[in-house]
Motif scaffolding. Structure first.
Motif, PDB file in Angstrom:
ATOM      1  N   UNK A 154      84.729   5.653 119.012  1.00  0.00           N
ATOM      2  CA  UNK A 154      86.074   4.603 118.378  1.00  0.00           C
ATOM      3  C   UNK A 154      86.746   5.899 117.357  1.00  0.00           C
ATOM      4  N   UNK A 155      88.118   6.220 117.896  1.00  0.00           N
ATOM      5  CA  UNK A 155      88.840   7.107 116.889  1.00  0.00           C
ATOM      6  C   UNK A 155      88.093   6.863 115.359  1.00  0.00           C
ATOM      7  N   UNK A 156      88.119   8.212 114.980  1.00  0.00           N
ATOM      8  CA  UNK A 156      87.815   8.515 113.331  1.00  0.00           C
ATOM      9  C   UNK A 156      88.866   8.560 112.496  1.00  0.00           C
ATOM     10  N   UNK A 157      88.716   8.319 111.246  1.00  0.00           N
ATOM     11  CA  UNK A 157      89.684   8.520 110.251  1.00  0.00           C
ATOM     12  C   UNK A 157      90.390  10.058 110.481  1.00  0.00           C
ATOM     13  N   UNK A 158      92.086  10.896 110.611  1.00  0.00           N
ATOM     14  CA  UNK A 158      91.179  12.091 109.996  1.00  0.00           C
ATOM     15  C   UNK A 158      92.835  12.482 109.738  1.00  0.00           C
ATOM     16  N   UNK A 159      93.801  13.367 109.644  1.00  0.00           N
ATOM     17  CA  UNK A 159      94.622  13.573 108.966  1.00  0.00           C
ATOM     18  C   UNK A 159      95.434  14.952 109.491  1.00  0.00           C
TER      19      UNK A 159
END
Length: 203
Positions: A154-159
């Motif tokens: 799953x995608x991870x949180x990012x900036x």
């Protein structure tokens, strides 16, 4: 399904965030990718090696997705990119930083000047040294030995923010194509190009 048939067959600006948290290994050392930058193809991205078309140096960037594009930077360091999009479109993701999760002792031997383990792959040149990637790996299939690449389920949180050290039209806020995992100690500090106006460190 091969790497080239799946997520990596999309443009680099879509693939970049999906590579965060992925595990990339080579010959006994494996890291978790924590920071990347996306670059597009001819006529689309002034900051890209492929902006003016194909050359002998950037030929691997025009190849199939799921392969490596490695190049010599400033006559000193090798940098590594994961090629994206269908062949011919020249889209790639620069590997900027990662956390070593396996083979720490081997990575320390390759990076004896590292002050701490968090710095072993903190920056694109350090990352390639820690993994043992050289110019001879240009064009390598990341789905075959000595490489392994496992994408997170799953995608991870990012900036996101401007790319590091990119000047001219490809730099600045118009191209927020640097992606990183917020708060991760292995992420490298943002450095603007000297010809650009001042940019805050968005980490």
């Amino acid at each position: 399904m091969t790497l080239a048939d799946g997520i990596l067959a999309r443009p680099a600006v879509e693939v970049g965030p999906r590579l965060l948290g992925a595990l990339l290994g080579r010959a006994g050392v494996r890291l978790r990718i924590t920071e990347v930058e996306a670059y597009l193809g001819p006529g689309l991205d002034p900051g890209s090696h492929a902006f003016r078309g194909q050359t002998r140096r950037n030929a691997s960037m025009f190849g199939p997705s799921g392969h490596l594009y490695a190049y010599f930077s400033y006559g000193m360091h090798v940098c590594a990119n994961i090629v994206c999009s269908p062949g011919g479109e020249a889209s790639a993701v620069l590997l900027r930083a990662g956390e070593i999760v396996d083979g720490v002792a081997e990575a320390r031997m390759r990076r004896p000047t590292s002050r701490s383990d968090r710095d072993l792959a903190r920056g694109p040149a350090r990352l390639t040294l820690a993994l043992g990637i050289g110019l001879g790996d240009d064009g390598a299939n990341l789905g075959e030995a000595p490489f392994t690449l496992t994408l997170p389920p799953q995608p991870v949180a990012f900036r996101s923010g401007p790319r590091t050290g990119v000047g001219g039209a490809g730099g600045g806020a118009e191209y927020p194509w640097r992606f990183w995992i917020p708060g991760d100690a292995s992420v490298s500090p943002y450095r603007r190009h000297p010809k650009l106006g001042a940019e805050p460190d968005s980490r």
